[in-house]
Design a protein around this motif. Structure first.
Motif, PDB file in Angstrom:
ATOM      1  N   UNK A  45      41.583 -29.879  -6.163  1.00 39.59           N
ATOM      2  CA  UNK A  45      41.819 -28.523  -6.663  1.00 39.59           C
ATOM      3  C   UNK A  45      42.859 -28.521  -7.765  1.00 39.59           C
ATOM      4  N   UNK A  46      42.881 -29.585  -8.555  1.00 39.45           N
ATOM      5  CA  UNK A  46      43.921 -29.682  -9.583  1.00 39.45           C
ATOM      6  C   UNK A  46      43.615 -28.746 -10.750  1.00 39.45           C
ATOM      7  N   UNK A  47      44.681 -28.399 -11.468  1.00 39.09           N
ATOM      8  CA  UNK A  47      44.581 -27.421 -12.553  1.00 39.09           C
ATOM      9  C   UNK A  47      43.618 -27.893 -13.645  1.00 39.09           C
ATOM     10  N   UNK A  48      43.649 -29.215 -13.951  1.00 40.06           N
ATOM     11  CA  UNK A  48      42.811 -29.720 -15.040  1.00 40.06           C
ATOM     12  C   UNK A  48      41.319 -29.555 -14.745  1.00 40.06           C
ATOM     13  N   UNK A  49      40.972 -29.342 -13.488  1.00 38.96           N
ATOM     14  CA  UNK A  49      39.570 -29.119 -13.141  1.00 38.96           C
ATOM     15  C   UNK A  49      39.201 -27.654 -13.269  1.00 38.96           C
ATOM     16  N   UNK A  50      40.234 -26.818 -13.500  1.00 40.01           N
ATOM     17  CA  UNK A  50      40.000 -25.391 -13.644  1.00 40.01           C
ATOM     18  C   UNK A  50      39.689 -24.686 -12.350  1.00 40.01           C
ATOM     19  N   UNK A  54      50.065 -36.475  11.284  1.00 43.51           N
ATOM     20  CA  UNK A  54      50.559 -36.831   9.952  1.00 43.51           C
ATOM     21  C   UNK A  54      49.417 -37.202   9.019  1.00 43.51           C
ATOM     22  N   UNK A  55      48.522 -38.099   9.492  1.00 43.90           N
ATOM     23  CA  UNK A  55      47.410 -38.536   8.654  1.00 43.90           C
ATOM     24  C   UNK A  55      46.531 -37.352   8.268  1.00 43.90           C
ATOM     25  N   UNK A  56      46.243 -36.491   9.257  1.00 40.26           N
ATOM     26  CA  UNK A  56      45.366 -35.352   9.019  1.00 40.26           C
ATOM     27  C   UNK A  56      45.986 -34.393   7.996  1.00 40.26           C
ATOM     28  N   UNK A  57      47.248 -34.003   8.249  1.00 39.66           N
ATOM     29  CA  UNK A  57      47.895 -32.996   7.392  1.00 39.66           C
ATOM     30  C   UNK A  57      48.101 -33.544   5.979  1.00 39.66           C
ATOM     31  N   UNK A  58      48.686 -34.766   5.877  1.00 37.95           N
ATOM     32  CA  UNK A  58      48.927 -35.314   4.542  1.00 37.95           C
ATOM     33  C   UNK A  58      47.617 -35.667   3.849  1.00 37.95           C
ATOM     34  N   UNK A  59      46.611 -36.048   4.649  1.00 42.31           N
ATOM     35  CA  UNK A  59      45.296 -36.348   4.086  1.00 42.31           C
ATOM     36  C   UNK A  59      44.695 -35.104   3.443  1.00 42.31           C
ATOM     37  N   UNK A  60      44.707 -33.985   4.180  1.00 43.64           N
ATOM     38  CA  UNK A  60      44.163 -32.726   3.640  1.00 43.64           C
ATOM     39  C   UNK A  60      44.949 -32.303   2.398  1.00 43.64           C
TER      40      UNK A  60
END
Ligand SMILES: [Cu+2]
Length: 277
Positions: A74-79, A60-66
Motif C-alpha cells: 500500500x505504498x504511496x508510489x503505487x497510488x 510478533x511474526x503475524x503482526x510485523x508480517x502484516x
C-alpha cells in the motif's frame, strides 16, 4: 547514501546476522535461555516459559508480517488510496475474541502449575530452613539433627587478593544434602530479617520471614550439586549467603544421615540452636 553504500551496509548487516546464527548453533550450550532445572515443577515452569515464548513469537511474526506486507503493497508510489470505513463489527469481535483465547491458553496451564507448586502434601522428608544474618541453618526434622551452612569462599578471593575460584561466592562449608526422587518439603523461616531461599534448578524461590513459616517442595530427579543464594536484600552480608544442595541417591543419603547423627548425638530435637556456627 549512494547505491554502493546501501549495498555495503546490507552486506554488513546480513553478515552479522549470519555470524550470529552460526555462532548460536555452534554454542548451543551458551544459548540465551533459562535452564530447565531438575525437578518436575522447574520443568513445568520451563514448559510454560517456552509456551508463552512461542505465543509471543507467533504474534510478533503475524503482526510485523502484516505491517511489512501493508507498507510494501500500500505504498504511496503505487497510488494506493486509504479505505474510508469506520466500523466493522465482525473485525471488532474477532480482535476481542482472539486475544481472549490466547490469554486463556496461557492462564489455564499457568494456574494449574501454580496450584501444584504450592501443594507440599504427601512429602517424604521435611527440611526446616532458617535464614540468619548471614548464613543458613538446615534442620532435618525427621532425623533430629541440623547444622549451619556458611560461605566458604576464601576472604582473599573476595578482597581480590587471589584469583577467584570456579564457584566464587557460591560455595559453602556444609551443603544441604538431599535424596533424589523423594518429595522433600521445605519449611522456611528466618531468625532476624527477611531472607529468601532460592536454588534456580529446583524451580522455586521462597521468602524466609521471621515469625512466619513458608512452605515449598521439590523432587530432585538427578543427582548433582545445585547452587543458589539468598534473594532478599537482607543487609550488609546479603551477597555472602549462598546455598548449595547436594542431591544423592537414597543409599548415599542414608549413609550420610547416620554419619551426621553419630557426629551430633545431643541435638535431637532439631532446635535452631547456633551450636555449630
Ligand atoms: Cu539474606
Amino acid at each position: 547514501m549512494g547505491v554502493s553504500d546501501k549495498r555495503s551496509l546490507f552486506t554488513v548487516i546480513a553478515g552479522a546476522i549470519g555470524l550470529f546464527l552460526i555462532g548460536g548453533n555452534a554454542n548451543a550450550e551458551l544459548a540465551v535461555n533459562l535452564t530447565e532445572g531438575i525437578t518436575p515443577s522447574s520443568k513445568e515452569i520451563y514448559g510454560l516459559h517456552m509456551l508463552i515464548f512461542w505465543v509471543c513469537v507467533g504474534i510478533g511474526l503475524l503482526v510485523y508480517g502484516v505491517m511489512a506486507w501493508s507498507i510494501y503493497h500500500h505504498r504511496k508510489s503505487k497510488g494506493v488510496v486509504a479505505s474510508q470505513f469506520h466500523e466493522n463489527t465482525t473485525l471488532e469481535i474477532v480482535w476481542t475474541v482472539i486475544p481472549f483465547v490466547i490469554l486463556l491458553s496461557i492462564a489455564v496451564p499457568a494456574t494449574s502449575a501454580m496450584i501444584r507448586l504450592y501443594d507440599a502434601s504427601d512429602s517424604e522428608l521435611t527440611i526446616k530452613v532458617t535464614g540468619y544474618q548471614w548464613r543458613w541453618r538446615y534442620d532435618y526434622v525427621d532425623h533430629g539433627f541440623g547444622f549451619m551452612s556458611n560461605l566458604s569462599t576464601p576472604f582473599d578471593q573476595i578482597a581480590n587478593k587471589s584469583p577467584k575460584g570456579e564457584n566464587y561466592l557460591l560455595e559453602v562449608d556444609n551443603p544441604l544434602v538431599l535424596p533424589i526422587n523423594k518429595k522433600v518439603r521445605f519449611v522456611i523461616t528466618a531468625d532476624d530479617v527477611i531472607h529468601a531461599w532460592w536454588v534456580p534448578a529446583l524451580g522455586f524461590k521462597q521468602d524466609a520471614v521471621p515469625g512466619f513459616i513458608n512452605e515449598a517442595w521439590a523432587v530432585i530427579e538427578e543427582p548433582g550439586t545445585y547452587r543458589g543464594q539468598c534473594t532478599e536484600l537482607c543487609g550488609r552480608g546479603h551477597g555472602y549467603m549462598p546455598i548449595v544442595v547436594e542431591a544423592k541417591t537414597q543409599e548415599e543419603f542414608d549413609k550420610w544421615v547416620s554419619s551426621q547423627k553419630a557426629a551430633q548425638p545431643n541435638d535431637t530435637n532439631g532446635d535452631s540452636t547456633e551450636s555449630s556456627s
